[in-house]
Design a protein around this motif. Structure first.
Motif: not given
Length: 514
Positions: A106-135
């Motif tokens: 049950i508590f792994r479900v809660i972890q999964g909800i957090g991960g669903a918001l956290m994990i794509p955010g990491s790469l999305s922050l990089i891709s939208s923040s860093i210059d394309e030539k250095e991505r």
């Protein structure tokens, strides 16, 4: 939207926050396989319970990670990323205090909800923040650094599990998460798509969540109830129907969580097919290697964790280098060669029989792990860069979410289908092992009933010392037979991943217009 150089102050803070947050998820992933034997013993978990511990988290990721990426694009990548980290911390704390397998699931479900918001955010922050030539270089840095931070995960997990402290694998996320939240709030600027006014696709999320859950439940129930029971075929059939409904919803929706138009791009389609097959093979391979080492070959959990260090060292050394080369020459060659080598490594590992324990590691497990690890190190950064560069900045969060969802869906199917298959293969092999042994029908039934626990199968009570030794040897031989077949299937999935790159992935001349 404005981007910054990788070496700028803002660029460094973005990298630091995304690396540390991702490390939490990676520590859980790398350490959890190693501590499963200890978890199984302390919580009295069956084999299916273990797969549910893994799948409860993966199901949430697979079904909600798409919404997580979309919410980041709409509401702000920093905000959604931070909320995800906070929920992940809460879930990790609750997991650490679990007193039963059911509570942990049950508590792994809660972890999964957090991960669903956290994990794509990491790469999305990089891709939208860093210059394309250095991505590509930034993503390679992220891959290498997160691996470096988490390369001690298996060894740490093994040491804690051997000491009876497996719960601290979850508790370790708390201080890391608090540090990330502090620096995220004070050092990183908000990034969101001001033009995105679409609603969130909750109907799609419900369809895929229940579809995957029913498929998982059906496959994991098959060994216990058989193919002719409604819990098996009924759940699987309903799950398939809901996944078809998900595709229909996405086709008709004006604000789909998975824009099907993205799949008209052959690189995006190919890289996601590659991701599915590769991570399905990776998940099954690493899980059954750990179970084999600890429960059959006589490794301690610490020794089992340490055996994966060559794998992680390759990731640290090669990931950034491979990402930079992929920027320069394109990802195609890496995405063909890497998965093929990973599959070859898994195939080598499938031929391992009963060994004399850790003293035989150098000539048994090490060669396959080296080939497997080298192949994965060539793949991860070019694959991520190829996915993110195949769409415009407007869709980076969604693309990251889709690719992460595909990798988690692969894990769900691996744990459900191959987990169910492993129990059936183990049962069939064990029946052959004890067929000619001098046990009565009731004893044989009690012996075979333990196959649901896989490598943790216990010798039934009431047998003599000689009989107990005979049954233990039969358990080991039966499990190794099942392990060998599962590893060969995993190798085949790696080869299929390489084939997807060969067919679909071409080096683009410019960014896709989607």
């Amino acid at each position: 939207m404005a981007t910054v150089p990788l070496r700028s102050i803002q660029g460094k803070w973005v990298m630091a926050c995304t690396i540390m947050a991702s490390a939490m998820a990676f520590i859980d992933a790398t350490a959890l396989n190693v501590i499963l034997p200890s978890l199984q013993q302390h919580l009295k978990a069956s084999g299916p319970d273990l797969f549910w511990v893994l799948n409860a988290y993966l199901l949430m990721l697979a079904s909600l990670i798409l919404i997580g990426g979309t919410l980041g694009d709409k509401l702000g990548r920093k905000k959604v990323f931070g909320i995800g980290i906070f929920i992940f911390i809460l879930g990790s704390t609750a997991c650490g205090f679990s007193s039963s397998a059911t509570m942990l699931i049950i508590f792994r479900v809660i972890q999964g909800i957090g991960g669903a918001l956290m994990i794509p955010g990491s790469l999305s922050l990089i891709s939208s923040s860093i210059d394309e030539k250095e991505r590509g270089k930034a993503i390679g840095t992220w891959s290498a650094a997160t691996t470096l931070v988490t390369m001690g995960g298996p060894a740490l997990g093994g040491a804690l599990a051997d000491a009876g402290l497996w719960r601290y694998i979850f508790f370790i996320n708390v201080p890391i998460g608090i540090i990330v939240l502090f620096f995220l709030g004070t050092k990183v600027k908000e990034i969101k798509d001001e033009q995105d006014n679409n609603k969130v696709d909750f109907y799609g999320a419900i369809a895929i969540a229940f579809g995957l859950a029913l498929l998982t439940f059906g496959f994991l129930r098959l060994p216990a109830v058989g193919f002719n029971h409604i819990q098996g075929y009924g759940s699987i059939g309903a799950g398939i129907l809901l996944l078809f409904a998900f595709v229909f919803i996405e086709r008709k929706s004006s604000h789909p969580m998975m824009p099907l138009g993205l799949f008209t791009n052959s690189i995006f389609t190919g890289t996601n097919l590659l991701t599915f097959f590769l991570y399905a093979g990776l998940g099954a391979g690493m899980l059954f290697i750990s179970l084999n080492m600890v429960q059959v070959q006589g490794y301690t959990q610490l020794e089992s964790g340490l055996t994966f260090l060559p794998f992680t060292i390759f990731m640290v050394i090669n990931a950034r280098f491979a990402g930079s080369l992929a920027d320069k020459y394109g990802p195609r060659l890496f995405l063909i060669t890497g998965p093929f080598l990973a599959g070859a490594g898994l195939l080598i590992l499938s031929f391992i029989k009963q060994t004399n324990g850790p003293s035989d590691y150098w000539t048994t497990f090490l060669p396959g792990i080296l080939v497997f690890g080298f192949g994965m190190s060539l793949t991860v950064a070019p694959l991520t860069a190829a996915v993110m560069s195949s769409v415009s900045d407007h869709f980076t969060g969604t693309a990251s979410g889709i690719n992460n969802a595909v990798s988690r869906i692969a894990g769900v199917f691996t744990n459900a289908v191959l987990g169910s298959m492993a129990v059936l293969l183990f049962s069939g092999a064990l029946q052959q092992e004890i067929k000619a042994l001098p046990f009565n029908a009731q004893q044989k039934q009690a012996i075979i009933a333990q196959t649901a626990n896989l490598g943790n199968a216990k010798v039934p009570a009431g047998l003599t010392a000689i009989q107990q030794k005979t049954v233990t040897m039969a358990y080991h031989a039966g499990f190794i037979t099942a392990y060998s077949k599962i590893m060969k299937i995993s190798a085949g999935l790696g080869f299929l991943a390489a084939l997807m790159a060969l067919i679909f992935v071409q080096t683009p001349k410019k960014k896709a217009l989607l």
